[in-house]
Scaffold this active site. Structure first.
Site, short mmCIF file in Angstrom:
data_model
loop_
_atom_site.label_atom_id
_atom_site.label_comp_id
_atom_site.label_asym_id
_atom_site.label_seq_id
_atom_site.Cartn_x
_atom_site.Cartn_y
_atom_site.Cartn_z
N ASP A 177 3.64 -7.11 -22.76
CA ASP A 177 2.96 -6.28 -23.34
C ASP A 177 1.57 -6.47 -24.45
OD1 ASP A 177 5.08 -4.67 -22.60
OD2 ASP A 177 3.97 -3.23 -22.65
N ARG B 136 2.37 3.42 -16.85
CA ARG B 136 3.31 2.86 -17.61
C ARG B 136 2.92 0.98 -17.30
NH1 ARG B 136 5.66 0.49 -14.43
NH2 ARG B 136 6.29 -0.93 -15.29
O1 MRU Z 1 7.98 0.94 -21.05
P1 MRU Z 1 6.81 0.48 -20.20
O2 MRU Z 1 7.17 0.25 -18.26
O3 MRU Z 1 5.08 0.72 -20.27
O4 MRU Z 1 7.29 -1.16 -20.27
C1 MRU Z 1 6.36 -2.13 -19.11
C2 MRU Z 1 7.15 -3.68 -19.54
O5 MRU Z 1 7.35 -3.99 -20.19
C3 MRU Z 1 6.32 -4.78 -18.47
O6 MRU Z 1 7.20 -5.95 -18.66
C4 MRU Z 1 4.30 -5.12 -19.21
O7 MRU Z 1 4.10 -3.82 -19.41
C5 MRU Z 1 3.84 -6.51 -18.47
S1 MRU Z 1 3.46 -5.14 -16.56
C6 MRU Z 1 2.30 -6.25 -15.64
#
Ligand code: MRU
Length: 328
Positions: free
Chosen positions: A217, A46
């Site tokens: 994201d 993730r």
């Molecule tokens: O649901 P996730 O764990 O994939 O969410 C990750 C995030 O929100 C991070 O802050 C984002 O991907 C930035 S990663 C450098």
């Protein structure tokens, strides 16, 4: 040695199972695009840049396993909706669909660019940090495959003596902060303290937070951005307390097709991730729960945007367009 969320060996893309961290370091093999898509969907891997790299290698695996490339692309696109890096990487892989060697070269290039951009993000980001820093979710090597974005800047800021201490939001409900950021900061030797998400206002009110930096994201061209649920409330708190608030991201996390954050698709995840902790119920059986996995922070709450091309300041639509080399 730096943590890595994946490795490519003998025609297999191996994912470090982030669902099991920090208690167990287990690796999951992906030998097809379908398995890579499953790894993304089920959060084995993730973090926006890391799922982009995984999707790119997913298209390499499609060649190796004989999957139809259009079908592989479709499966990967459906794995998670919010982080634009997934779609950015698949867009770059498309011209190489018929060619294994070119696909592998492109996937490796996407991974190498993550490393390069994050070195620059860490350098630029470190300059805006000082004293006690608060961060949310996980933005380190595990989330990216490189140095990390916001966490890369924090580690670099600590190395330079600018950052003294980090407050780590646990990041309910999936606990990326408690499980992954705490694990990474411990390995990096940076002094840090875990807090539950609802403690931030208290600490800010006592003057114990100097700056907030976190990941992204997907960012619209006006600077509105989606990040892990809880980001928007931190931005509002920073505004109230006069604390600088910075999202950090590679420019590949900007979606220039979106004029504002209103159109960013927000992933809804299983209610069981809210009603249960590691499979243990914490609410009455069958009680309804909501689980939006991301929220959108409006650009007017942002102090500056940390990118590989430097820190961008308002007006963000102009600054982002210039950084991307497109017409505002
Ligand atoms: O649901 P996730 O764990 O994939 O969410 C990750 C995030 O929100 C991070 O802050 C984002 O991907 C930035 S990663 C450098």
């Amino acid at each position: 040695m730096r943590l890595s969320p994946f490795r490519f060996e003998e025609n297999t893309f191996w994912l470090l199972d982030q669902r099991k961290l920090p208690f167990e370091e287990a690796w999951v093999p992906c030998r097809s695009a379908a398995e890579a898509a499953q790894g993304i969907r089920e959060m084995v891997v993730r973090g926006a840049p890391a799922i982009g790299v995984t999707a790119a290698f997913g298209m390499v695996l499609a060649h190796l396993s004989g999957e139809n490339p259009a079908e592989a692309d479709r499966l990967l696109r459906q794995s998670r909706p919010t982080a634009v890096n997934l779609f950015y990487a698949l867009g770059r892989m498309k011209p190489h669909w018929g060619d294994l060697e070119a696909s592998l070269r492109e996937a490796r290039a996407i991974w190498a660019e993550v490393e390069e951009t994050e070195q620059a993000i860490s350098r630029h980001g470190a300059r805006v940090l000082k004293g006690q820093v608060l961060t949310h979710c996980n933005t380190g090597p595990l989330a990216t495959g490189g140095y990390g974005t916001a966490l890369g800047a924090i580690v670099e800021g600590y190395r330079q003596g600018r950052v003294q201490h980090v407050w780590v939001d646990e990041t309910r409900p999936y606990l990326q902060g408690a499980r992954l950021t705490a694990y990474e900061l411990q390995k990096a030797g940076v002094p840090a303290t875990l807090i539950t998400d609802n403690m931030a206002a208290y600490l800010m009110g006592k003057g114990q937070v100097d700056v907030v930096i976190l990941g992204t994201d997907r960012m619209a061209i006006n600077g509105d951005f989606a990040n892990k649920i809880g980001t928007y409330s931190l931005a509002v708190l920073c505004h109230y307390h006069g604390i600088p608030f910075y999202p950090a991201l590679p420019l590949s996390s900007v979606d220039p097709t979106l004029k504002s954050g209103q159109d960013i698709p927000i992933e809804e995840r299983s209610a069981l991730e809210v009603t249960h902790l590691h499979g243990v119920p914490i609410a009455p059986e069958g009680f309804p729960a909501a689980h939006p996995a991301f929220d959108v922070t409006p650009h007017h709450l942002i102090t500056g945007i940390v990118t590989e091309k430097g820190v961008l300041y308002p007006p963000f639509d102009e600054a982002l367009s210039a950084a991307l080399g497109i017409e505002p």
